[in-house]
Write a protein that holds these residues in place. Structure first.
Motif, short mmCIF file in Angstrom:
data_model
loop_
_atom_site.label_atom_id
_atom_site.label_comp_id
_atom_site.label_asym_id
_atom_site.label_seq_id
_atom_site.Cartn_x
_atom_site.Cartn_y
_atom_site.Cartn_z
N GLU A 38 1.05 -1.28 0.03
CA GLU A 38 0.02 -0.15 -0.12
C GLU A 38 0.85 1.28 0.22
OE1 GLU A 38 0.65 -0.70 4.36
OE2 GLU A 38 0.46 -1.92 2.83
N TYR A 39 2.19 1.49 0.30
CA TYR A 39 2.96 2.08 0.22
C TYR A 39 3.48 2.80 -1.09
CZ TYR A 39 6.85 5.19 2.21
OH TYR A 39 8.12 6.09 1.82
N VAL A 68 1.32 0.00 6.65
CA VAL A 68 0.75 0.50 7.45
C VAL A 68 -0.02 0.62 8.40
CG1 VAL A 68 1.25 2.84 5.58
CG2 VAL A 68 -1.35 1.30 6.16
N ASN A 69 -0.32 -0.95 8.43
CA ASN A 69 -0.98 -1.42 9.54
C ASN A 69 -1.32 -1.51 11.09
OD1 ASN A 69 0.20 -4.00 7.89
ND2 ASN A 69 -0.81 -4.43 9.65
N PRO A 70 -2.03 -1.80 12.13
CA PRO A 70 -2.23 -1.87 13.46
C PRO A 70 -1.40 -4.11 13.34
CG PRO A 70 -4.13 -2.09 12.88
CD PRO A 70 -3.40 -0.93 12.12
N THR A 71 -0.90 -3.70 14.45
CA THR A 71 -0.76 -4.90 14.84
C THR A 71 -0.95 -5.63 15.88
OG1 THR A 71 1.48 -4.31 15.70
CG2 THR A 71 2.33 -5.02 13.30
N ALA A 416 8.52 4.11 10.86
CA ALA A 416 8.07 4.77 11.09
C ALA A 416 6.56 5.08 11.08
CB ALA A 416 8.58 5.94 12.43
N MET A 417 5.66 4.11 10.40
CA MET A 417 4.86 3.73 9.05
C MET A 417 3.46 3.85 10.01
SD MET A 417 6.64 3.46 5.38
CE MET A 417 4.73 4.43 5.13
N ASN A 418 3.47 3.80 11.45
CA ASN A 418 2.08 2.80 11.91
C ASN A 418 2.15 3.72 13.00
OD1 ASN A 418 4.01 0.37 13.62
ND2 ASN A 418 4.71 0.55 10.83
N ASP A 419 2.06 2.96 13.95
CA ASP A 419 1.24 3.08 16.01
C ASP A 419 2.00 2.55 16.56
OD1 ASP A 419 -0.26 0.64 15.00
OD2 ASP A 419 -2.22 1.58 16.71
N ARG A 439 14.47 5.58 12.08
CA ARG A 439 14.15 5.29 11.37
C ARG A 439 12.74 4.19 12.10
NH1 ARG A 439 13.30 1.69 6.68
NH2 ARG A 439 13.17 -0.62 7.17
N GLN A 440 12.80 4.52 14.08
CA GLN A 440 11.47 4.20 14.49
C GLN A 440 11.09 4.80 15.20
OE1 GLN A 440 13.87 0.89 16.51
NE2 GLN A 440 12.36 -0.45 16.15
#
Length: 473
Positions: A38-39, A68-71, A416-419, A439-440
């Motif tokens: 998706e990115y 980008v999805n949550p885990t 660092a592209m998600n929560d 990066r994180q």
């Protein structure tokens, strides 16, 4: 003049549609398969729509939501922010409109693209795979040539099933001997990156060979091919062997006759004995200790028994400035013992080290122990299938009992592209592939290491030699 060929050149020649220059260094290369996320895909699809072009072979592409999805353990289909929601919605629309199979966030086969592709049988020896992620080199573990491409190249691939490709030079990394107990594929590739530098393989495709590679599990080979890009390589290969064939047989979906023909061909996929490489590197496996990074580049790494370097000892002014900047960003002191550095976070995951073998190694360290006070520890399996297999073995109970969070699959804290992000100043022991500034998470400090080393750091509260923690009963 020898006609012997490297494995890399054999694969490129088998996929070469035509030469684009007089010397044959730039070619039009047929690409067997790709994976989209998706990115990195939206601009390519937008360009196809604007030009009125269709996807040439939609069955050769797979779409996976992973960045980008949550885990979170109880996650739903919604993204944690509006930007991520727009990306996944547009990605789903593109896959529907162009006829591409999609593993969205709730699909039972969802996971990180470079974990999902091999485990679902989509990567076969001798293939060429190109995708919008530099760690596509992972597929070299199965004897396939994988490499990252940019957005315009993704568009070109989707429209034509080809990319414009510049041939690489060939480097063989031969690993003699055997890795010691507690030393992993991650340590090996980190030692290589430290030795040759972050640009040491720039312009090369690496072929890994030697007794230590032959003895290595397929998952370990995926780790070293994945991180080969961190020393500049745009391709990494291991000649396919019985380990690869055993892994693929239940996954490839070939009947007995086709399977026999395929394996007979795959056995020919190796460099000729007298093939000449442009560069040869020899590593002695027994010399390698568990590795950790101290700085902000994957080549800024040391054995866990080492100390943070002193910039005063560096004679080159530019290199000295780089050391000073990295040490300042990481909040360290020159000469500090690596095994005395405290951590705030521990992360086991990523396309480098989130397969079943990685989780097993970490669980062996964690069993019977507890996460140190003040440390937040996460385990994020590389795919839904990995998560399922780990739970079948009871690994999730080991992690949960120790105080780890047991998450759903995705790229998570690798970037660092998600929560899942570090707060400024937080220090993380991480099984990922990059330790760049931010990066994180903005201001976050990352130390790369193997999953077992992350587990050891989590329970000790500081960077620790995992070999000092014998498995508990």
């Amino acid at each position: 003049m020898t006609s012997a060929m490297t494995l890399y050149d054999k694969i490129v020649d088998a996929h070469r549609v035509g030469d684009l220059d007089a010397k044959g260094r730039q070619v039009l290369l047929y690409v067997d398969r790709t994976v989209l996320n998706e990115y990195t895909s939206p601009q390519a699809f937008s360009a196809l729509r604007q030009a009125g072009r269709a996807v040439w072979r939609s069955d050769a592409a797979l779409g996976v939501v992973d960045h980008v999805n949550p885990t979170a353990p109880n996650r739903g289909a919604d993204m944690p922010d509006a930007g991520g929601q727009r990306q996944t919605d547009y990605f789903a629309q593109n896959c529907r409109d162009f006829g591409i199979r999609l593993y969205d966030v709730l699909h039972p086969l969802q996971g990180i693209e470079h974990v999902v592709m091999p485990e679902t049988g989509r990567v076969l020896p001798g293939m060429v795979l190109a995708a919008g992620d530099s760690h596509t080199t992972t597929y070299g573990a199965l004897g396939a040539l994988g490499f990252g491409i940019g957005t315009s190249d993704i568009e070109h691939y989707l429209a034509t099933q080809t990319v414009i490709y510049r041939r690489l030079r060939s480097m063989r990394v031969r690993v003699e001997g055997a890795l010691a107990l507690g030393v992993t594929a991650k340590d090996l590739v980190m030692a290589l990156i430290r030795d040759i530098g972050a640009a040491g393989a720039m312009g090369f495709a690496i072929e890994f060979a030697g007794p230590a590679i032959e003895a290595m599990s397929l998952e370990g080979r995926m780790t070293i091919c994945n991180m080969a890009v961190e020393c500049g390589a745009r391709g990494a290969l291991v000649a396919p062997d019985e380990r690869v064939f055993a892994y693929l047989q239940p996954r490839a979906g070939l009947d007995a006759d086709l399977w026999g023909l395929a394996v007979a061909h795959w056995r020919t996929l190796r460099s000729d004995p007298d093939a000449i490489f442009d560069r040869e590197v020899v590593i002695h496996a027994e010399d390698i200790e568990p590795m950790v990074t101290w700085g902000t580049s994957p080549d800024q790494a040391l054995p866990i028994s080492g100390r943070v370097p002193d910039p005063a000892g560096e004679t080159d002014p530019g290199a000295r400035r780089d050391l000073e900047r990295a040490i300042a960003y990481m909040g360290l002191a020159a000469g500090a013992r690596m095994d005395a550095i405290p951590i705030d976070r521990a992360f086991i995951g990523s396309c480098t080290n989130a397969r079943l073998e990685d989780l097993q190694a970490a669980a062996a360290v964690v069993r019977g122990r507890r996460v140190a006070p003040g440390v937040r520890a996460l385990v994020v399996p590389g795919s839904s299938l990995v998560r399922q297999a780990a739970e079948a073995e009871g690994l999730h109970r080991i992690f949960l009992s120790a105080g780890f969070e047991w998450r759903q699959s995705g790229c998570s804290m690798c970037l660092a592209m998600n929560d899942d992000v570090l707060a400024p100043g937080e220090r993380c022991a991480s099984s990922t592939n990059r330790n760049f500034e931010g990066r994180q998470g903005a201001g976050g400090r990352t130390h790369l290491m193997s999953p077992a080393m992350v587990a050891a750091a989590a329970v000790q509260g500081r960077l620790t030699d995992c070999r000092n923690l014998t498995p508990e009963a």
